[in-house]
Scaffold this motif. Structure first.
Motif, mmCIF file in Angstrom:
data_model
loop_
_atom_site.group_PDB
_atom_site.id
_atom_site.type_symbol
_atom_site.label_atom_id
_atom_site.label_comp_id
_atom_site.label_asym_id
_atom_site.label_seq_id
_atom_site.Cartn_x
_atom_site.Cartn_y
_atom_site.Cartn_z
ATOM 1 N N PRO A 84 9.214 8.158 5.714
ATOM 2 C CA PRO A 84 7.973 8.302 4.941
ATOM 3 C C PRO A 84 6.804 8.713 5.837
ATOM 4 O O PRO A 84 6.721 8.299 6.997
ATOM 5 N N SER A 85 5.912 9.503 5.285
ATOM 6 C CA SER A 85 4.715 9.916 6.002
ATOM 7 C C SER A 85 3.815 8.703 6.229
ATOM 8 O O SER A 85 3.977 7.668 5.566
ATOM 9 N N PRO A 86 2.844 8.824 7.129
ATOM 10 C CA PRO A 86 1.909 7.705 7.319
ATOM 11 C C PRO A 86 1.204 7.311 6.018
ATOM 12 O O PRO A 86 1.047 6.117 5.739
ATOM 13 N N LEU A 87 0.815 8.298 5.196
ATOM 14 C CA LEU A 87 0.178 7.982 3.921
ATOM 15 C C LEU A 87 1.160 7.247 3.008
ATOM 16 O O LEU A 87 0.799 6.258 2.363
ATOM 17 N N ALA A 88 2.408 7.695 2.952
ATOM 18 C CA ALA A 88 3.413 7.050 2.100
ATOM 19 C C ALA A 88 3.632 5.598 2.534
ATOM 20 O O ALA A 88 3.709 4.699 1.690
ATOM 21 N N ARG A 89 3.708 5.361 3.838
ATOM 22 C CA ARG A 89 3.895 3.987 4.326
ATOM 23 C C ARG A 89 2.713 3.107 3.945
ATOM 24 O O ARG A 89 2.887 1.983 3.479
ATOM 25 N N ARG A 90 1.495 3.619 4.115
ATOM 26 C CA ARG A 90 0.306 2.834 3.751
ATOM 27 C C ARG A 90 0.256 2.592 2.244
ATOM 28 O O ARG A 90 -0.079 1.498 1.789
ATOM 29 N N LEU A 91 0.602 3.601 1.472
ATOM 30 C CA LEU A 91 0.603 3.504 0.014
ATOM 31 C C LEU A 91 1.595 2.436 -0.455
ATOM 32 O O LEU A 91 1.256 1.566 -1.257
ATOM 33 N N ILE A 92 2.803 2.478 0.071
ATOM 34 C CA ILE A 92 3.819 1.493 -0.311
ATOM 35 C C ILE A 92 3.418 0.102 0.149
ATOM 36 O O ILE A 92 3.511 -0.868 -0.611
ATOM 37 N N ASP A 93 2.977 -0.028 1.399
ATOM 38 C CA ASP A 93 2.571 -1.348 1.912
ATOM 39 C C ASP A 93 1.469 -1.966 1.063
ATOM 40 O O ASP A 93 1.514 -3.142 0.730
ATOM 41 N N ARG A 94 0.488 -1.172 0.706
ATOM 42 C CA ARG A 94 -0.679 -1.714 0.005
ATOM 43 C C ARG A 94 -0.444 -1.956 -1.483
ATOM 44 O O ARG A 94 -0.960 -2.905 -2.048
ATOM 45 N N PHE A 95 0.394 -1.113 -2.122
ATOM 46 C CA PHE A 95 0.465 -1.164 -3.581
ATOM 47 C C PHE A 95 1.843 -1.508 -4.156
ATOM 48 O O PHE A 95 2.008 -1.485 -5.364
ATOM 49 N N GLN A 96 2.797 -1.905 -3.326
ATOM 50 C CA GLN A 96 4.101 -2.231 -3.894
ATOM 51 C C GLN A 96 4.084 -3.511 -4.728
ATOM 52 O O GLN A 96 4.979 -3.756 -5.526
ATOM 53 N N HIS A 97 3.061 -4.325 -4.564
ATOM 54 C CA HIS A 97 2.950 -5.563 -5.345
ATOM 55 C C HIS A 97 1.907 -5.485 -6.440
ATOM 56 O O HIS A 97 1.633 -6.471 -7.087
ATOM 57 N N GLY A 98 1.329 -4.337 -6.658
ATOM 58 C CA GLY A 98 0.366 -4.235 -7.744
ATOM 59 C C GLY A 98 -0.545 -3.042 -7.571
ATOM 60 O O GLY A 98 -0.996 -2.747 -6.471
ATOM 61 N N MET A 99 -0.777 -2.383 -8.685
ATOM 62 C CA MET A 99 -1.704 -1.266 -8.717
ATOM 63 C C MET A 99 -3.014 -1.742 -9.308
ATOM 64 O O MET A 99 -3.046 -2.742 -10.023
ATOM 65 N N PRO A 100 -4.075 -1.022 -9.054
ATOM 66 C CA PRO A 100 -5.359 -1.377 -9.665
ATOM 67 C C PRO A 100 -5.271 -1.293 -11.187
ATOM 68 O O PRO A 100 -4.685 -0.355 -11.731
ATOM 69 N N LEU A 101 -5.811 -2.276 -11.859
ATOM 70 C CA LEU A 101 -5.847 -2.272 -13.321
ATOM 71 C C LEU A 101 -7.196 -1.724 -13.758
ATOM 72 O O LEU A 101 -8.161 -2.459 -13.920
ATOM 73 N N CYS A 102 -7.252 -0.402 -13.892
ATOM 74 C CA CYS A 102 -8.495 0.269 -14.257
ATOM 75 C C CYS A 102 -8.149 1.599 -14.917
ATOM 76 O O CYS A 102 -6.982 1.987 -14.965
ATOM 77 N N ALA A 103 -9.161 2.294 -15.402
ATOM 78 C CA ALA A 103 -8.950 3.561 -16.105
ATOM 79 C C ALA A 103 -8.401 4.651 -15.192
ATOM 80 O O ALA A 103 -7.698 5.550 -15.653
ATOM 81 N N GLU A 104 -8.702 4.600 -13.902
ATOM 82 C CA GLU A 104 -8.256 5.632 -12.963
ATOM 83 C C GLU A 104 -7.593 4.977 -11.747
ATOM 84 O O GLU A 104 -8.159 4.956 -10.648
ATOM 85 N N PRO A 105 -6.395 4.438 -11.912
ATOM 86 C CA PRO A 105 -5.766 3.687 -10.819
ATOM 87 C C PRO A 105 -5.469 4.530 -9.581
ATOM 88 O O PRO A 105 -5.608 4.038 -8.454
ATOM 89 N N TYR A 106 -5.088 5.793 -9.764
ATOM 90 C CA TYR A 106 -4.776 6.618 -8.598
ATOM 91 C C TYR A 106 -6.038 6.941 -7.797
ATOM 92 O O TYR A 106 -5.993 7.037 -6.569
ATOM 93 N N LYS A 107 -7.150 7.075 -8.493
ATOM 94 C CA LYS A 107 -8.427 7.298 -7.804
ATOM 95 C C LYS A 107 -8.818 6.044 -7.010
ATOM 96 O O LYS A 107 -9.243 6.141 -5.852
#
Length: 152
Positions: A3-26
């Motif tokens: 995984p790329s550095p961004l992919a590793r950070r993304l998985i580490d930070r959000f594998q247990h929950g995504m933001p509950l909002c209208a624009e979670p990816y933002k």
């Protein structure tokens, strides 16, 4: 694939929950210091590579309806055909082969137990195979997350 550095950070930070909002990816992008497009592109790349199977919520099944784990003992020459039939149901959220006499396992989720029973009966009628029905009796919470980045 590494995984790329961004992919590793993304998985580490959000594998247990995504933001509950209208624009979670933002919101994820703001947390990671990148653009929303980079987050979406990264997730798509992980999915296409087979590294990530899905992005979505996990519900407490008893609050959202009913679910059961089921298995079929499928003759090897019919496995692909029967797995395809099982996967036609939108209620199936996992469907996988195991090395066992019961070699096709799947999870059914629906509005109530009667709905699941109907699907299991349909599958038995269509395939001639009797499903092993294993509803959950006790829930155990196991953290299946794995850190990809070194922790200080």
């Amino acid at each position: 694939m590494t995984p790329s550095p961004l992919a590793r950070r993304l998985i580490d930070r959000f594998q247990h929950g995504m933001p509950l909002c209208a624009e979670p990816y933002k919101a994820m992008a703001e947390t990671l210091g990148c653009s929303e497009t980079q987050v979406i592109d990264c997730l798509q790349h992980l999915q296409l590579a087979g590294t990530l199977s899905r992005v979505g919520p996990v519900f407490e099944h008893s609050r959202a309806g009913a679910s059961t784990l089921a298995a079929l003992a499928v003759p090897p020459e019919r496995l692909h055909q029967v797995a395809g039939r099982v996967s036609q149901y939108p209620e199936v959220n996992h469907n996988y082969e195991r090395e066992h006499r019961y070699n096709l396992w799947f999870v059914l989720t629906g509005p109530d137990r009667a709905h699941l029973d109907n699907i299991l009966q349909e599958l038995e009628q269509d395939t001639g195979l009797t499903p092993l029905d294993l509803p959950m009796l006790t829930a155990y919470r196991i953290d299946l997350g794995f850190a990809l980045e070194a922790t200080p």
